[in-house]
Scaffold this motif. Structure first.
Motif, PDB file in Angstrom:
ATOM      1  N   CYS A   1       0.816  -1.209   0.000  1.00 15.44           N
ATOM      2  CA  CYS A   1       0.000   0.000   0.000  1.00 15.44           C
ATOM      3  C   CYS A   1       0.851   1.262   0.000  1.00 15.44           C
ATOM      4  O   CYS A   1       0.431   2.294  -0.499  1.00 15.44           O
ATOM      5  CB  CYS A   1      -0.968  -0.023   1.168  1.00 15.44           C
ATOM      6  N   TRP A   2       2.069   1.205   0.553  1.00 17.82           N
ATOM      7  CA  TRP A   2       2.905   2.406   0.605  1.00 17.82           C
ATOM      8  C   TRP A   2       3.336   2.866  -0.788  1.00 17.82           C
ATOM      9  O   TRP A   2       3.523   4.053  -1.022  1.00 17.82           O
ATOM     10  CB  TRP A   2       4.135   2.182   1.475  1.00 17.82           C
ATOM     11  N   GLU A   3       3.503   1.925  -1.711  1.00 16.37           N
ATOM     12  CA  GLU A   3       3.940   2.293  -3.062  1.00 16.37           C
ATOM     13  C   GLU A   3       2.923   3.170  -3.778  1.00 16.37           C
ATOM     14  O   GLU A   3       3.284   4.005  -4.598  1.00 16.37           O
ATOM     15  CB  GLU A   3       4.210   1.035  -3.889  1.00 16.37           C
ATOM     16  N   LYS A   4       1.641   3.012  -3.480  1.00 24.93           N
ATOM     17  CA  LYS A   4       0.587   3.788  -4.135  1.00 24.93           C
ATOM     18  C   LYS A   4       0.221   5.057  -3.363  1.00 24.93           C
ATOM     19  O   LYS A   4      -0.494   5.903  -3.873  1.00 24.93           O
ATOM     20  CB  LYS A   4      -0.656   2.926  -4.319  1.00 24.93           C
ATOM     21  N   ALA A   5       0.703   5.180  -2.144  1.00 27.38           N
ATOM     22  CA  ALA A   5       0.354   6.331  -1.300  1.00 27.38           C
ATOM     23  C   ALA A   5       1.114   7.580  -1.738  1.00 27.38           C
ATOM     24  O   ALA A   5       2.262   7.502  -2.180  1.00 27.38           O
ATOM     25  CB  ALA A   5       0.668   6.025   0.158  1.00 27.38           C
ATOM     26  N   GLU A   6       0.464   8.726  -1.601  1.00 26.15           N
ATOM     27  CA  GLU A   6       1.152   9.990  -1.869  1.00 26.15           C
ATOM     28  C   GLU A   6       2.200  10.222  -0.787  1.00 26.15           C
ATOM     29  O   GLU A   6       1.997   9.864   0.365  1.00 26.15           O
ATOM     30  CB  GLU A   6       0.150  11.136  -1.906  1.00 26.15           C
ATOM     31  N   THR A   7       3.303  10.834  -1.198  1.00 20.05           N
ATOM     32  CA  THR A   7       4.422  11.052  -0.288  1.00 20.05           C
ATOM     33  C   THR A   7       4.656  12.536  -0.082  1.00 20.05           C
ATOM     34  O   THR A   7       4.662  13.312  -1.033  1.00 20.05           O
ATOM     35  CB  THR A   7       5.706  10.397  -0.850  1.00 20.05           C
ATOM     36  N   ALA A   8       4.865  12.918   1.164  1.00 21.60           N
ATOM     37  CA  ALA A   8       5.202  14.301   1.509  1.00 21.60           C
ATOM     38  C   ALA A   8       6.691  14.377   1.829  1.00 21.60           C
ATOM     39  O   ALA A   8       7.272  13.424   2.363  1.00 21.60           O
ATOM     40  CB  ALA A   8       4.385  14.750   2.716  1.00 21.60           C
ATOM     41  N   THR A   9       7.295  15.494   1.507  1.00 19.16           N
ATOM     42  CA  THR A   9       8.706  15.738   1.819  1.00 19.16           C
ATOM     43  C   THR A   9       8.889  17.243   1.956  1.00 19.16           C
ATOM     44  O   THR A   9       7.946  17.946   2.268  1.00 19.16           O
ATOM     45  CB  THR A   9       9.644  15.106   0.775  1.00 19.16           C
ATOM     46  N   GLY A  10      10.083  17.723   1.727  1.00 22.12           N
ATOM     47  CA  GLY A  10      10.331  19.153   1.854  1.00 22.12           C
ATOM     48  C   GLY A  10      10.609  19.563   3.289  1.00 22.12           C
ATOM     49  O   GLY A  10      10.267  20.670   3.698  1.00 22.12           O
ATOM     50  N   PHE A  11      11.225  18.687   4.074  1.00 23.43           N
ATOM     51  CA  PHE A  11      11.553  19.018   5.460  1.00 23.43           C
ATOM     52  C   PHE A  11      12.547  20.176   5.487  1.00 23.43           C
ATOM     53  O   PHE A  11      13.507  20.207   4.716  1.00 23.43           O
ATOM     54  CB  PHE A  11      12.144  17.807   6.177  1.00 23.43           C
ATOM     55  N   THR A  12      12.273  21.127   6.362  1.00 23.63           N
ATOM     56  CA  THR A  12      13.135  22.294   6.491  1.00 23.63           C
ATOM     57  C   THR A  12      13.741  22.352   7.885  1.00 23.63           C
ATOM     58  O   THR A  12      13.187  21.824   8.848  1.00 23.63           O
ATOM     59  CB  THR A  12      12.355  23.596   6.209  1.00 23.63           C
ATOM     60  N   LEU A  13      14.882  23.005   7.957  1.00 21.02           N
ATOM     61  CA  LEU A  13      15.603  23.137   9.218  1.00 21.02           C
ATOM     62  C   LEU A  13      14.886  24.088  10.162  1.00 21.02           C
ATOM     63  O   LEU A  13      14.288  25.059   9.723  1.00 21.02           O
ATOM     64  CB  LEU A  13      17.009  23.672   8.959  1.00 21.02           C
ATOM     65  N   ILE A  14      14.980  23.791  11.443  1.00 22.22           N
ATOM     66  CA  ILE A  14      14.510  24.725  12.469  1.00 22.22           C
ATOM     67  C   ILE A  14      15.614  24.855  13.506  1.00 22.22           C
ATOM     68  O   ILE A  14      16.367  23.917  13.741  1.00 22.22           O
ATOM     69  CB  ILE A  14      13.187  24.293  13.141  1.00 22.22           C
ATOM     70  N   GLY A  15      15.728  26.003  14.097  1.00 23.07           N
ATOM     71  CA  GLY A  15      16.666  26.205  15.191  1.00 23.07           C
ATOM     72  C   GLY A  15      18.119  26.374  14.794  1.00 23.07           C
ATOM     73  O   GLY A  15      18.898  26.916  15.541  1.00 23.07           O
ATOM     74  N   SER A  16      18.525  25.879  13.629  1.00 22.12           N
ATOM     75  CA  SER A  16      19.939  25.966  13.234  1.00 22.12           C
ATOM     76  C   SER A  16      20.081  26.612  11.867  1.00 22.12           C
ATOM     77  O   SER A  16      20.989  26.306  11.123  1.00 22.12           O
ATOM     78  CB  SER A  16      20.560  24.576  13.233  1.00 22.12           C
ATOM     79  N   GLY A  17      19.169  27.470  11.521  1.00 20.81           N
ATOM     80  CA  GLY A  17      19.208  28.106  10.212  1.00 20.81           C
ATOM     81  C   GLY A  17      17.986  27.749   9.407  1.00 20.81           C
ATOM     82  O   GLY A  17      17.116  27.016   9.847  1.00 20.81           O
ATOM     83  N   THR A  25      13.566  13.727   4.702  1.00 21.39           N
ATOM     84  CA  THR A  25      12.635  12.748   5.260  1.00 21.39           C
ATOM     85  C   THR A  25      11.405  12.753   4.367  1.00 21.39           C
ATOM     86  O   THR A  25      10.970  13.798   3.904  1.00 21.39           O
ATOM     87  CB  THR A  25      12.252  13.137   6.703  1.00 21.39           C
ATOM     88  N   PHE A  26      10.866  11.575   4.116  1.00 21.25           N
ATOM     89  CA  PHE A  26       9.678  11.398   3.281  1.00 21.25           C
ATOM     90  C   PHE A  26       8.658  10.618   4.100  1.00 21.25           C
ATOM     91  O   PHE A  26       9.030   9.695   4.822  1.00 21.25           O
ATOM     92  CB  PHE A  26      10.018  10.595   2.021  1.00 21.25           C
ATOM     93  N   CYS A  42      13.817   8.010   6.222  1.00 22.87           N
ATOM     94  CA  CYS A  42      14.796   9.016   6.637  1.00 22.87           C
ATOM     95  C   CYS A  42      16.097   8.777   5.877  1.00 22.87           C
ATOM     96  O   CYS A  42      16.789   7.784   6.141  1.00 22.87           O
ATOM     97  CB  CYS A  42      15.063   8.907   8.132  1.00 22.87           C
ATOM     98  N   GLN A  43      16.410   9.662   4.924  1.00 25.70           N
ATOM     99  CA  GLN A  43      17.686   9.536   4.225  1.00 25.70           C
ATOM    100  C   GLN A  43      18.807   9.678   5.237  1.00 25.70           C
ATOM    101  O   GLN A  43      18.744  10.509   6.138  1.00 25.70           O
ATOM    102  CB  GLN A  43      17.847  10.638   3.176  1.00 25.70           C
TER     103      GLN A  43
END
Length: 173
Positions: A1-17, A25-26, A42-43
């Motif tokens: 089921c994970w292969e067909k699921a939409e994936t979110a990403t675009g994690f941004t830094l907080i606290g360190s810039g 991370t996806f 998690c890459q």
């Protein structure tokens, strides 16, 4: 089921810039009549340096490499749930009204050459979600990465602390 699921990403830094996280991370979110599911990748180019010292449930999982999920099912910015897991599959969970609260959530972790992955199932009733069709909640997926240096990132940028329910993203079931 994970292969067909939409994936979110675009994690941004907080606290360190600002800017994108060095290792992205996806995640995908699915649900059925009983559970909310997260599939998280998690890459990591240095999996041999993942910090996974905590070996006790409800211990200091947050001091390791970890993924943290926050869910505000009431959308009141006060009754949110906090789920944490490290690469050794050690977990901790909090209900912000009761720190002794324990969930019957299910987890699994796998470490590969260039990433670590997590599968999570959280019972909807434990989140106070009784009817799922059209259910609306606020949530965030956050990551603490430690192999090279401490890096905090999250999907919905909270600006400096993971604990910022007013800045969580939205999920419609």
């Amino acid at each position: 089921c994970w292969e067909k699921a939409e994936t979110a990403t675009g994690f941004t830094l907080i606290g360190s810039g600002d800017g994108p996280a060095k290792m992205q991370t996806f995640f995908s979110v699915l649900y059925d009549q009983k559970n909310l599911y997260f599939g998280i990748k998690c890459q990591e180019k240095q999996v041999n340096k993942l910090k996974k010292d905590c070996d006790k449930h409800d211990g200091a999982v947050y001091a390791d490499d970890c993924v943290e999920i926050f869910i505000d099912a009431n959308m009141d910015r006060q009754t949110n749930f906090h789920f944490m897991i490290n690469p050794a599959a050690v977990t901790s969970e909090w209900n912000f009204k009761n720190r002794d609260w324990n969930s019957s959530w299910q987890t699994g972790v796998k470490i590969n050459e260039k990433r670590w992955t997590i599968e999570i199932g959280i019972p909807l009733l434990e989140l106070g979600i009784k009817g799922i069709a059209g259910a609306l909640l606020r949530f965030n997926v956050c990551r603490a990465r430690r192999p090279e240096f401490l890096e905090y990132s999250c999907w919905s940028n909270t600006g400096g602390s993971f604990h910022a329910p007013g800045k969580f993203g939205w999920l419609i079931l």
